[in-house]
Design an enzyme around this catalytic site. Sequence first.
Site, PDB file in Angstrom:
ATOM      1  N   HIS A  61      24.027  -9.463  26.910  1.00 49.17           N
ATOM      2  CA  HIS A  61      25.523  -9.010  27.736  1.00 49.17           C
ATOM      3  C   HIS A  61      25.867 -10.539  28.668  1.00 49.17           C
ATOM      4  O   HIS A  61      24.608 -11.318  28.580  1.00 49.17           O
ATOM      5  CB  HIS A  61      25.302  -7.821  28.706  1.00 49.17           C
ATOM      6  CG  HIS A  61      25.321  -6.593  28.741  1.00 49.17           C
ATOM      7  ND1 HIS A  61      25.358  -5.833  29.986  1.00 49.17           N
ATOM      8  CD2 HIS A  61      24.504  -6.575  27.351  1.00 49.17           C
ATOM      9  CE1 HIS A  61      24.790  -4.704  28.697  1.00 49.17           C
ATOM     10  NE2 HIS A  61      25.007  -4.581  27.608  1.00 49.17           N
ATOM     11  N   GLU A  63      26.152 -11.834  31.349  1.00 46.67           N
ATOM     12  CA  GLU A  63      25.474 -12.069  32.803  1.00 46.67           C
ATOM     13  C   GLU A  63      23.574 -12.485  32.317  1.00 46.67           C
ATOM     14  O   GLU A  63      23.391 -13.312  33.034  1.00 46.67           O
ATOM     15  CB  GLU A  63      25.749 -11.282  33.402  1.00 46.67           C
ATOM     16  CG  GLU A  63      26.877 -11.163  34.124  1.00 46.67           C
ATOM     17  CD  GLU A  63      27.878  -9.970  33.467  1.00 46.67           C
ATOM     18  OE1 GLU A  63      28.793  -9.633  33.561  1.00 46.67           O
ATOM     19  OE2 GLU A  63      27.179  -9.365  32.031  1.00 46.67           O
ATOM     20  N   CYS A  91      27.461  -4.551  34.251  1.00 44.47           N
ATOM     21  CA  CYS A  91      26.707  -3.721  34.695  1.00 44.47           C
ATOM     22  C   CYS A  91      25.939  -3.339  34.961  1.00 44.47           C
ATOM     23  O   CYS A  91      24.921  -4.071  35.357  1.00 44.47           O
ATOM     24  CB  CYS A  91      27.124  -3.056  33.367  1.00 44.47           C
ATOM     25  SG  CYS A  91      25.194  -3.681  32.609  1.00 44.47           S
ATOM     26  N   CYS A  94      22.592  -5.428  34.405  1.00 40.46           N
ATOM     27  CA  CYS A  94      23.499  -7.043  34.848  1.00 40.46           C
ATOM     28  C   CYS A  94      22.904  -7.365  36.331  1.00 40.46           C
ATOM     29  O   CYS A  94      22.386  -8.306  36.415  1.00 40.46           O
ATOM     30  CB  CYS A  94      24.297  -7.375  34.143  1.00 40.46           C
ATOM     31  SG  CYS A  94      24.675  -7.903  32.530  1.00 40.46           S
TER      32      CYS A  94
END
Length: 170
Positions: A61, A63, A91, A94
């Site tokens: 992701h 992040e 999410c 993360c």
Amino acid sequence: MTPTPPSPDYHEEFMQRALALSARALDTPGTEPFGAVVVKDGRIVGEGFNHSVAHWDPTSHGETEAIRDACRRLQTVDLSGAQLYSSCEPCALCVAAMHIAGIGQLWYAASLAQSAQAFEGVPASARHPIDVEVLRSEAGAPLQARLMRAQQRADTAAVEILRRWAATRR
């Protein structure tokens, strides 16, 4: 509803960089429009955007990629005192990575509800979808209460390895 004014710690140029990384997904196959930057001592020390499909990595992701980049650049796993700017509300995966790394402040542009609305109707074959609500409930639940089946196979060798490793760090 009037948006809350940003705190004095907020810097628009960092959010704009996160949004620019997010926009790279418009022209980069195997990516999704989630970008992030890690900032420490007033400068960007890590950048990332979602490469989950391109890297065959469901944890890639924006992040987590920014955190990985910052840790490599700074040669540390401790990002205490750092901030993270993200194009979208992170999410649970993360958020957990941010806590593990010690990141203490977060700013994000779109909410998870806004991203869900924007992605409404996009088939699973066109992206790697995550059920954010299930992820949230699973991440915080004790192992016995999670949907994923898990069973401990007690083995004293595993504990002995942990003890031996810890003994070398004391």
